[in-house]
Design a protein around this motif. Structure first.
Motif, PDB file in Angstrom:
ATOM      1  N   GLU A   1       0.830  -1.304  -0.071  1.00 38.92           N
ATOM      2  CA  GLU A   1       0.112   0.073  -0.199  1.00 38.92           C
ATOM      3  C   GLU A   1       0.962   1.238  -0.167  1.00 38.92           C
ATOM      4  O   GLU A   1       1.809   1.546   0.701  1.00 38.92           O
ATOM      5  N   MET A   2       0.364   2.467  -0.785  1.00 41.48           N
ATOM      6  CA  MET A   2       0.948   3.663  -0.624  1.00 41.48           C
ATOM      7  C   MET A   2       0.039   4.666  -0.898  1.00 41.48           C
ATOM      8  O   MET A   2      -1.113   4.636  -1.598  1.00 41.48           O
ATOM      9  N   GLY A   3       0.053   5.403   0.300  1.00 40.64           N
ATOM     10  CA  GLY A   3      -1.348   6.388   0.486  1.00 40.64           C
ATOM     11  C   GLY A   3      -0.781   7.731   0.971  1.00 40.64           C
ATOM     12  O   GLY A   3       0.331   8.111   1.224  1.00 40.64           O
ATOM     13  N   THR A   4      -1.591   8.677   0.922  1.00 42.29           N
ATOM     14  CA  THR A   4      -1.705  10.146   1.272  1.00 42.29           C
ATOM     15  C   THR A   4      -2.762  10.349   2.300  1.00 42.29           C
ATOM     16  O   THR A   4      -3.811  10.193   1.968  1.00 42.29           O
ATOM     17  N   MET A   5      -2.271  10.762   3.315  1.00 42.10           N
ATOM     18  CA  MET A   5      -3.343  11.036   4.564  1.00 42.10           C
ATOM     19  C   MET A   5      -3.640  12.632   4.619  1.00 42.10           C
ATOM     20  O   MET A   5      -2.651  13.364   4.309  1.00 42.10           O
ATOM     21  N   SER A   6      -4.728  13.209   4.974  1.00 40.16           N
ATOM     22  CA  SER A   6      -5.053  14.247   5.263  1.00 40.16           C
ATOM     23  C   SER A   6      -6.123  14.558   6.273  1.00 40.16           C
ATOM     24  O   SER A   6      -6.710  13.473   6.807  1.00 40.16           O
ATOM     25  N   GLY A   7      -6.309  15.702   6.783  1.00 45.68           N
ATOM     26  CA  GLY A   7      -7.013  15.863   7.943  1.00 45.68           C
ATOM     27  C   GLY A   7      -6.266  16.436   9.168  1.00 45.68           C
ATOM     28  O   GLY A   7      -5.777  17.502   9.042  1.00 45.68           O
ATOM     29  N   ALA A   8      -6.485  15.495  10.212  1.00 44.31           N
ATOM     30  CA  ALA A   8      -5.619  16.145  11.195  1.00 44.31           C
ATOM     31  C   ALA A   8      -4.256  16.184  11.254  1.00 44.31           C
ATOM     32  O   ALA A   8      -3.516  17.010  11.804  1.00 44.31           O
ATOM     33  N   GLN A   9      -3.891  15.163  10.146  1.00 40.80           N
ATOM     34  CA  GLN A   9      -2.329  15.205   9.891  1.00 40.80           C
ATOM     35  C   GLN A   9      -2.345  15.024   8.502  1.00 40.80           C
ATOM     36  O   GLN A   9      -2.948  14.236   7.980  1.00 40.80           O
ATOM     37  N   ASP A  10      -1.373  15.624   7.760  1.00 37.17           N
ATOM     38  CA  ASP A  10      -0.980  15.573   6.548  1.00 37.17           C
ATOM     39  C   ASP A  10       0.418  14.541   6.454  1.00 37.17           C
ATOM     40  O   ASP A  10       1.078  14.699   7.211  1.00 37.17           O
TER      41      ASP A  10
ATOM     42  N   THR B   1       2.921   2.153   7.928  1.00 35.64           N
ATOM     43  CA  THR B   1       3.750   3.103   8.445  1.00 35.64           C
ATOM     44  C   THR B   1       3.199   4.357   8.119  1.00 35.64           C
ATOM     45  O   THR B   1       2.886   4.715   7.054  1.00 35.64           O
ATOM     46  N   SER B   2       2.752   5.395   9.174  1.00 34.37           N
ATOM     47  CA  SER B   2       2.335   6.663   9.160  1.00 34.37           C
ATOM     48  C   SER B   2       3.594   7.704   9.147  1.00 34.37           C
ATOM     49  O   SER B   2       4.479   7.692  10.247  1.00 34.37           O
ATOM     50  N   LYS B   3       3.833   8.295   8.260  1.00 33.51           N
ATOM     51  CA  LYS B   3       4.798   9.653   7.951  1.00 33.51           C
ATOM     52  C   LYS B   3       4.126  10.763   7.968  1.00 33.51           C
ATOM     53  O   LYS B   3       4.149  11.358   6.759  1.00 33.51           O
ATOM     54  N   PRO B   4       3.998  11.268   8.918  1.00 32.40           N
ATOM     55  CA  PRO B   4       3.214  12.916   8.948  1.00 32.40           C
ATOM     56  C   PRO B   4       4.292  13.780   8.696  1.00 32.40           C
ATOM     57  O   PRO B   4       5.654  13.698   8.714  1.00 32.40           O
ATOM     58  N   ASP B   5       3.930  14.790   7.994  1.00 33.20           N
ATOM     59  CA  ASP B   5       4.509  15.835   7.519  1.00 33.20           C
ATOM     60  C   ASP B   5       5.225  16.621   8.763  1.00 33.20           C
ATOM     61  O   ASP B   5       6.315  17.315   8.887  1.00 33.20           O
ATOM     62  N   VAL B   6       4.331  16.668   9.969  1.00 34.78           N
ATOM     63  CA  VAL B   6       5.059  17.365  11.177  1.00 34.78           C
ATOM     64  C   VAL B   6       4.690  16.075  12.427  1.00 34.78           C
ATOM     65  O   VAL B   6       3.866  15.602  12.237  1.00 34.78           O
ATOM     66  N   GLY B   7       6.020  15.975  12.886  1.00 37.37           N
ATOM     67  CA  GLY B   7       5.993  14.694  14.225  1.00 37.37           C
ATOM     68  C   GLY B   7       6.768  13.485  13.766  1.00 37.37           C
ATOM     69  O   GLY B   7       7.104  13.659  12.484  1.00 37.37           O
ATOM     70  N   ALA B   8       6.762  12.672  14.478  1.00 32.65           N
ATOM     71  CA  ALA B   8       7.417  11.353  14.215  1.00 32.65           C
ATOM     72  C   ALA B   8       6.774  10.318  13.418  1.00 32.65           C
ATOM     73  O   ALA B   8       5.384  10.431  13.506  1.00 32.65           O
TER      74      ALA B   8
END
Length: 175
Positions: A31-40, A72-79
């Motif tokens: 899986e390869m994805g893009t998250m948005s909302g509370a975290q990008d 694995t979640s890799k947010p733009d801000v944070g760990a």
């Protein structure tokens, strides 16, 4: 003439196809994805799953599609945060006679348990297409849209959307 008819009946008896209408399709996915909302940010992960269902005599099938895997979640801000995904979809599909199959799925259960952020649950839908021109295997691409809106002990804001592309290899067995 009786011998010819007997041989014809014997050959016809061995060449007839019997089908119980059971679909069993294990698969491996990435899986390869893009998250948005509370975290990008970005998501990625691997999965192992199976579709178990019923096939109609003419091209159509319906199945439960369950999978589990890592994310694995890799947010733009944070760990970064690793987790375990568990999903169950109700899926309907069509096997076209031109070496292509397609399906739609609605998420009955969709949850991710992150190592540090906790567990999030939500809704999901998917659309997929597969190429069945290779012997025994199907090469598949799915587009998944997830909306997480329930935090079960999570330390993060549960309003999170994920749009993912999933590549998979499956072994569709029509038993």
């Amino acid at each position: 003439m009786k011998k010819v008819m007997a041989v014809f009946a014997l050959v016809l008896g061995f060449t007839s196809v019997s089908q119980a209408g059971l679909l069993l399709e294990p698969y491996l996915s990435y899986e390869m994805g893009t998250m948005s909302g509370a975290q990008d940010g970005k998501t990625s992960g691997t999965g192992l799953g199976a579709r178990i269902g019923w096939t109609a005599p003419v091209m159509f099938w319906a199945a439960l599609d369950g999978s589990t895997g890592t994310v694995t979640s890799k947010p733009d801000v944070g760990a970064d945060d690793d987790g375990k995904r568990t999903s169950l979809y109700a899926t309907v599909g069509v096997d076209f006679p031109i070496l292509v199959r397609g399906w739609l799925g609605y998420g009955l259960m969709n949850e991710v348990s992150f190592d540090t952020a906790g567990k999030v649950k939500g809704k999901a839908t998917k659309i997929g297409i597969g190429f069945t021109g290779l012997p025994f295997v199907s090469l598949n691409v799915e587009m998944i849209k997830e909306t997480f809106d329930d935090a079960d002990g999570a330390t993060m804001d549960p309003t999170l959307d994920n749009s993912a592309t999933v590549l998979s290899v499956s072994l569709p067995l029509d038993l």
